[in-house]
Motif scaffolding. Structure first.
Motif, PDB file in Angstrom:
ATOM      1  N   ASP A 259       0.874  -1.176   0.000  1.00  0.00           N
ATOM      2  CA  ASP A 259       0.000   0.000   0.000  1.00  0.00           C
ATOM      3  C   ASP A 259       0.909   1.223   0.000  1.00  0.00           C
ATOM      4  OD1 ASP A 259       0.722  -0.960   2.568  1.00  0.00           O
ATOM      5  OD2 ASP A 259      -0.789   0.273   3.535  1.00  0.00           O
ATOM      6  N   THR A 260       1.116   1.758  -1.201  1.00  0.00           N
ATOM      7  CA  THR A 260       2.195   2.713  -1.445  1.00  0.00           C
ATOM      8  C   THR A 260       1.822   4.166  -1.118  1.00  0.00           C
ATOM      9  OG1 THR A 260       1.504   2.923  -3.748  1.00  0.00           O
ATOM     10  CG2 THR A 260       3.176   1.262  -3.238  1.00  0.00           C
ATOM     11  N   ASP A 297       5.567   5.282  -0.654  1.00  0.00           N
ATOM     12  CA  ASP A 297       6.243   4.763   0.530  1.00  0.00           C
ATOM     13  C   ASP A 297       5.374   3.667   1.134  1.00  0.00           C
ATOM     14  OD1 ASP A 297       8.061   4.463   2.567  1.00  0.00           O
ATOM     15  OD2 ASP A 297       7.234   6.083   3.793  1.00  0.00           O
ATOM     16  N   PRO A 298       5.771   2.403   0.978  1.00  0.00           N
ATOM     17  CA  PRO A 298       7.005   1.894   0.391  1.00  0.00           C
ATOM     18  C   PRO A 298       7.057   2.147  -1.124  1.00  0.00           C
ATOM     19  CG  PRO A 298       5.879   0.196   1.700  1.00  0.00           C
ATOM     20  CD  PRO A 298       4.920   1.305   1.505  1.00  0.00           C
ATOM     21  N   ASP A 299       8.282   2.321  -1.613  1.00  0.00           N
ATOM     22  CA  ASP A 299       8.498   2.597  -3.025  1.00  0.00           C
ATOM     23  C   ASP A 299       8.975   1.315  -3.710  1.00  0.00           C
ATOM     24  OD1 ASP A 299       9.245   3.426  -5.524  1.00  0.00           O
ATOM     25  OD2 ASP A 299      10.478   5.095  -4.850  1.00  0.00           O
ATOM     26  N   PRO A 300       8.193   0.745  -4.617  1.00  0.00           N
ATOM     27  CA  PRO A 300       8.614  -0.504  -5.268  1.00  0.00           C
ATOM     28  C   PRO A 300       9.953  -0.389  -5.992  1.00  0.00           C
ATOM     29  CG  PRO A 300       6.305  -0.048  -5.708  1.00  0.00           C
ATOM     30  CD  PRO A 300       6.859   1.174  -5.048  1.00  0.00           C
ATOM     31  N   LYS A 301      10.237   0.765  -6.581  1.00  0.00           N
ATOM     32  CA  LYS A 301      11.515   0.923  -7.282  1.00  0.00           C
ATOM     33  C   LYS A 301      12.688   0.791  -6.327  1.00  0.00           C
ATOM     34  CE  LYS A 301       9.732   3.854 -11.015  1.00  0.00           C
ATOM     35  NZ  LYS A 301       9.819   5.185 -11.673  1.00  0.00           N
ATOM     36  N   ARG A 302      12.549   1.369  -5.138  1.00  0.00           N
ATOM     37  CA  ARG A 302      13.612   1.259  -4.141  1.00  0.00           C
ATOM     38  C   ARG A 302      13.800  -0.198  -3.709  1.00  0.00           C
ATOM     39  NH1 ARG A 302      11.343   3.893  -0.140  1.00  0.00           N
ATOM     40  NH2 ARG A 302      10.875   2.073   1.141  1.00  0.00           N
ATOM     41  N   TRP A 325      -3.462  -1.409  -8.493  1.00  0.00           N
ATOM     42  CA  TRP A 325      -4.907  -1.248  -8.344  1.00  0.00           C
ATOM     43  C   TRP A 325      -5.206  -0.405  -7.116  1.00  0.00           C
ATOM     44  CZ3 TRP A 325      -2.371  -5.865  -7.458  1.00  0.00           C
ATOM     45  CH2 TRP A 325      -2.499  -6.447  -6.203  1.00  0.00           C
ATOM     46  N   VAL A 326      -6.484  -0.073  -6.924  1.00  0.00           N
ATOM     47  CA  VAL A 326      -6.914   0.721  -5.775  1.00  0.00           C
ATOM     48  C   VAL A 326      -7.724  -0.165  -4.844  1.00  0.00           C
ATOM     49  CG1 VAL A 326      -8.376   2.636  -5.005  1.00  0.00           C
ATOM     50  CG2 VAL A 326      -6.843   2.938  -6.954  1.00  0.00           C
ATOM     51  N   TRP A 327      -7.418  -0.075  -3.572  1.00  0.00           N
ATOM     52  CA  TRP A 327      -8.081  -0.859  -2.536  1.00  0.00           C
ATOM     53  C   TRP A 327      -8.951   0.064  -1.690  1.00  0.00           C
ATOM     54  CZ3 TRP A 327      -4.915  -2.989   2.195  1.00  0.00           C
ATOM     55  CH2 TRP A 327      -5.785  -3.594   3.094  1.00  0.00           C
ATOM     56  N   ASP A 328     -10.244  -0.223  -1.703  1.00  0.00           N
ATOM     57  CA  ASP A 328     -11.171   0.455  -0.801  1.00  0.00           C
ATOM     58  C   ASP A 328     -11.107  -0.272   0.533  1.00  0.00           C
ATOM     59  OD1 ASP A 328     -13.258   1.454   0.661  1.00  0.00           O
ATOM     60  OD2 ASP A 328     -14.814   1.057  -0.813  1.00  0.00           O
ATOM     61  N   LEU A 336      -3.412   2.946  -2.825  1.00  0.00           N
ATOM     62  CA  LEU A 336      -2.837   2.564  -4.106  1.00  0.00           C
ATOM     63  C   LEU A 336      -1.951   1.338  -3.872  1.00  0.00           C
ATOM     64  CD1 LEU A 336      -2.330   3.225  -7.133  1.00  0.00           C
ATOM     65  CD2 LEU A 336      -0.315   4.504  -6.364  1.00  0.00           C
ATOM     66  N   ILE A 337      -2.327   0.221  -4.452  1.00  0.00           N
ATOM     67  CA  ILE A 337      -1.608  -1.036  -4.262  1.00  0.00           C
ATOM     68  C   ILE A 337      -0.740  -1.322  -5.479  1.00  0.00           C
ATOM     69  CG2 ILE A 337      -1.797  -3.491  -3.740  1.00  0.00           C
ATOM     70  CD1 ILE A 337      -2.967  -1.635  -1.587  1.00  0.00           C
ATOM     71  N   LYS A 338       0.498  -1.654  -5.218  1.00  0.00           N
ATOM     72  CA  LYS A 338       1.393  -2.153  -6.256  1.00  0.00           C
ATOM     73  C   LYS A 338       1.936  -3.501  -5.797  1.00  0.00           C
ATOM     74  CE  LYS A 338       2.815   2.182  -8.442  1.00  0.00           C
ATOM     75  NZ  LYS A 338       2.483   1.811  -9.840  1.00  0.00           N
ATOM     76  N   ALA A 339       1.946  -4.473  -6.698  1.00  0.00           N
ATOM     77  CA  ALA A 339       2.412  -5.815  -6.370  1.00  0.00           C
ATOM     78  C   ALA A 339       3.839  -6.000  -6.881  1.00  0.00           C
ATOM     79  CB  ALA A 339       1.496  -6.856  -6.992  1.00  0.00           C
ATOM     80  N   LEU A 340       4.733  -6.325  -5.977  1.00  0.00           N
ATOM     81  CA  LEU A 340       6.129  -6.606  -6.297  1.00  0.00           C
ATOM     82  C   LEU A 340       6.349  -8.112  -6.211  1.00  0.00           C
ATOM     83  CD1 LEU A 340       9.110  -5.868  -6.741  1.00  0.00           C
ATOM     84  CD2 LEU A 340       9.282  -5.464  -4.278  1.00  0.00           C
ATOM     85  N   LEU A 341       6.860  -8.703  -7.272  1.00  0.00           N
ATOM     86  CA  LEU A 341       7.108 -10.145  -7.317  1.00  0.00           C
ATOM     87  C   LEU A 341       8.576 -10.414  -7.585  1.00  0.00           C
ATOM     88  CD1 LEU A 341       3.989  -9.806  -8.121  1.00  0.00           C
ATOM     89  CD2 LEU A 341       4.247 -12.028  -9.236  1.00  0.00           C
ATOM     90  N   PHE A 342       9.047 -11.553  -7.088  1.00  0.00           N
ATOM     91  CA  PHE A 342      10.368 -12.041  -7.475  1.00  0.00           C
ATOM     92  C   PHE A 342      10.374 -13.567  -7.405  1.00  0.00           C
ATOM     93  CE2 PHE A 342      10.801 -11.320  -2.863  1.00  0.00           C
ATOM     94  CZ  PHE A 342      11.272 -12.546  -2.433  1.00  0.00           C
TER      95      PHE A 342
END
Length: 345
Positions: A259-260, A297-302, A325-328, A336-342
């Motif tokens: 949740d950025t 923040d958190p920043d996925p790029k970082r 996506w956006v989470w209500d 604002l949700i961003k998904a980071l995968l590895f």
């Protein structure tokens, strides 16, 4: 306070914060009381000893240690729920992401909480073996108890586990800011301790919008300059990435739902709550962030830069952002949700 009344002894303005009391010592403030209601007052102390004295004098549960207080706070926060309905689109989007990542049995969810953002029956169906981890040992158990017994048997609970690694160190860090070597040890010790406590690896490990919560013990207990704040929170980032990696089996996938930022900083998010609007989300958010001077923040790029650094190589492969996506989350708050995968090598 009414006009013309006198302020109580020791109250003063501090760096634009609400009225704040100080311990009265000559040293600069390094700690803040995590039991005070910040809407009413803030107490700052120069040391753990001053904070402990204040707690004994002003707060009924002062005998509880830091982890006990944090665990109680987590329980209370989870009790202030808005129900599962506001989470529906977020839950479905997250479920599709996990289903696409799944290759074998076994999933571990870090920061399970009330499980309102999880489709537990679907996770059991897809992964067979589901492990739920949280500092709060009450809410996940209540969520699982509502399921049929056949599903309950396939879910393992790990409650009361500090996923930040910070709670046992707050007093020490408050009295003496840790150096680089100490923070490196913190990262290694935290991930190793959590991995040992859980005791196995998984095909998919999900950090469920947890990382932003792991900063809270530092934010609520310490008085830091910007440089120290960035160093300590950077160490929390590294420890959490290392934890997710340590719990992920070779060939498995680590997933961090982040949740950025939220609608109190970016009101435009309220226009993107429906999935059919998410196609335009990235462009609109980038423009709104630039206009308002908002950073993630958190920043996925970082985090991706951390995963691409020597500490995580060659154990981690293909770190990437896969989904926005956006989470209500209820109560008129949108994230604002961003998904980071590895992938785990």
């Amino acid at each position: 306070m009414s006009a013309g009344s006198q302020a109580p002894p020791g109250w003063k303005k501090f760096d634009g914060e609400p009225k704040t009391r100080r311990c009265g010592c000559a040293g600069p403030p390094r700690r803040r009381c995590d039991l005070c209601d910040p809407a009413r007052s803030i107490f700052l102390g120069c040391s753990a000893a001053c904070i402990d004295r204040h707690r004994r004098e002003q707060h009924a549960d002062s005998t509880a240690d830091g982890q006990e207080r944090a665990q109680r706070a987590a329980v209370l926060l989870n009790q202030k729920r808005h129900g599962r309905e506001p989470f529906a689109h977020h839950r479905a989007r997250l479920g599709r992401l996990l289903s696409a990542a799944q290759r074998a049995e076994g999933i571990c969810v870090l920061g399970a909480g009330n499980c309102d953002d999880l489709d537990l029956p679907a996770l059991v169906r897809d992964f067979s073996d589901v492990h739920l981890v949280d500092l709060d040992d009450v809410a996940p158990a209540q969520a699982v108890a509502q399921l049929p017994e056949t599903l309950q048997k396939r879910i393992t609970l790990h409650g009361g586990l500090d996923l930040s690694g910070v709670l046992a160190r707050i007093d020490r860090w408050g009295d003496l800011t840790p150096g680089s070597a100490d923070l490196m040890s913190f990262v290694a010790e935290t991930s190793a301790a959590i991995a040992a406590r859980i005791g196995r690896t998984f095909d998919v490990v999900l950090s469920a919008c947890l990382l932003s919560q792991l900063y809270l013990p530092i934010r609520e207990s310490l008085v830091l300059n910007l440089g120290d704040w960035q160093r300590l929170c950077g160490a929390v980032d590294r420890a959490h990435l290392a934890t997710v990696a340590a719990l992920t089996r070779s060939g498995g996938t680590g997933v961090l739902a982040l949740d950025t930022t939220h609608s109190h900083k970016l009101p435009e998010l309220a226009a993107f709550t429906a999935p059919e609007t998410w196609g335009d989300l990235e462009t609109a958010v980038d423009a709104a962030m630039a206009r308002r001077g908002v950073s993630l923040d958190p920043d996925p790029k970082r985090l991706i830069e951390m995963l691409q650094a020597g500490d995580f190589q060659p154990a981690v492969e293909r770190p990437r952002v896969s989904g926005t996506w956006v989470w209500d989350s209820g109560g008129g708050v949108y994230a604002l949700i961003k998904a980071l995968l590895f992938q785990r090598a």
